[in-house]
Design a protein around this motif. Structure first.
Motif, PDB file in Angstrom:
ATOM      1  N   UNK A  52      50.177  43.844  83.106  1.00 29.72           N
ATOM      2  CA  UNK A  52      48.833  43.742  82.523  1.00 29.72           C
ATOM      3  C   UNK A  52      47.772  43.767  83.616  1.00 29.72           C
ATOM      4  N   UNK A  53      48.036  43.069  84.690  1.00 28.79           N
ATOM      5  CA  UNK A  53      47.087  43.054  85.803  1.00 28.79           C
ATOM      6  C   UNK A  53      46.843  44.444  86.354  1.00 28.79           C
ATOM      7  N   UNK A  54      47.907  45.233  86.476  1.00 27.03           N
ATOM      8  CA  UNK A  54      47.761  46.602  86.972  1.00 27.03           C
ATOM      9  C   UNK A  54      46.947  47.450  86.000  1.00 27.03           C
ATOM     10  N   UNK A  55      47.197  47.268  84.707  1.00 21.80           N
ATOM     11  CA  UNK A  55      46.460  48.045  83.717  1.00 21.80           C
ATOM     12  C   UNK A  55      44.979  47.659  83.707  1.00 21.80           C
ATOM     13  N   UNK A  56      44.702  46.378  83.785  1.00 20.22           N
ATOM     14  CA  UNK A  56      43.310  45.920  83.774  1.00 20.22           C
ATOM     15  C   UNK A  56      42.614  46.326  85.075  1.00 20.22           C
ATOM     16  N   UNK A  57      43.323  46.270  86.190  1.00 18.81           N
ATOM     17  CA  UNK A  57      42.727  46.655  87.474  1.00 18.81           C
ATOM     18  C   UNK A  57      42.350  48.128  87.511  1.00 18.81           C
ATOM     19  N   UNK A 105      38.446  52.224  79.446  1.00 19.25           N
ATOM     20  CA  UNK A 105      38.578  51.783  78.053  1.00 19.25           C
ATOM     21  C   UNK A 105      39.940  51.139  77.791  1.00 19.25           C
ATOM     22  N   UNK A 106      40.992  51.663  78.422  1.00 18.38           N
ATOM     23  CA  UNK A 106      42.333  51.099  78.235  1.00 18.38           C
ATOM     24  C   UNK A 106      42.396  49.663  78.752  1.00 18.38           C
ATOM     25  N   UNK A 107      41.706  49.392  79.842  1.00 20.48           N
ATOM     26  CA  UNK A 107      41.683  48.037  80.401  1.00 20.48           C
ATOM     27  C   UNK A 107      40.963  47.082  79.458  1.00 20.48           C
ATOM     28  N   UNK A 108      39.882  47.554  78.877  1.00 16.61           N
ATOM     29  CA  UNK A 108      39.130  46.716  77.932  1.00 16.61           C
ATOM     30  C   UNK A 108      39.986  46.399  76.708  1.00 16.61           C
ATOM     31  N   UNK A 109      40.663  47.408  76.178  1.00 22.24           N
ATOM     32  CA  UNK A 109      41.538  47.184  75.020  1.00 22.24           C
ATOM     33  C   UNK A 109      42.654  46.208  75.359  1.00 22.24           C
ATOM     34  N   UNK A 110      43.218  46.350  76.546  1.00 20.76           N
ATOM     35  CA  UNK A 110      44.317  45.466  76.954  1.00 20.76           C
ATOM     36  C   UNK A 110      43.839  44.024  77.079  1.00 20.76           C
ATOM     37  N   UNK A 111      42.673  43.824  77.649  1.00 22.55           N
ATOM     38  CA  UNK A 111      42.132  42.470  77.796  1.00 22.55           C
ATOM     39  C   UNK A 111      41.865  41.844  76.431  1.00 22.55           C
ATOM     40  N   UNK A 112      41.320  42.626  75.507  1.00 26.77           N
ATOM     41  CA  UNK A 112      41.063  42.114  74.163  1.00 26.77           C
ATOM     42  C   UNK A 112      42.368  41.799  73.443  1.00 26.77           C
ATOM     43  N   UNK A 113      43.349  42.686  73.583  1.00 22.29           N
ATOM     44  CA  UNK A 113      44.651  42.467  72.966  1.00 22.29           C
ATOM     45  C   UNK A 113      45.317  41.216  73.528  1.00 22.29           C
TER      46      UNK A 113
END
Length: 81
Positions: free
Chosen positions: A22-27, A31-39
């Motif tokens: 998750x950290x790698x995706x958010x870093x 838009x994908x990082x925003x969706x991941x953080x919300x999820x």
């Protein structure tokens, strides 16, 4: 007691994988990082509610840990693609 130790140990290891992915995706941002953080926030609230309901209905700590592990494992699979 050994089952609880096993479930909690595996939960700790699998959670570290999910946190890293998750950290790698958010870093990476976007838009994908925003969706991941919300999820992530939604999942944490939902998991806590589920654990409380399980505890209130008599599920023991091993069952609650297994429930968390299923969610974490699903996240690791999803994030590993």
């Amino acid at each position: 007691m050994l089952k609880l130790f096993w479930e909690m140990s595996m939960l700790a290891c699998e959670s570290q994988q999910a946190i890293w992915l998750r950290g790698m995706k958010i870093a990476a941002g976007g838009a994908a990082a925003k969706r991941e953080a919300e999820l992530m926030v939604k999942e944490k609230v939902s998991a806590a509610q589920t654990a409380v309901l399980k505890a209130a209905t008599g599920t023991g700590p091993v069952g609650i840990a297994r429930g968390y592990r299923r969610k974490v494992q699903a996240n690791v699979r999803r994030l590993s693609r």
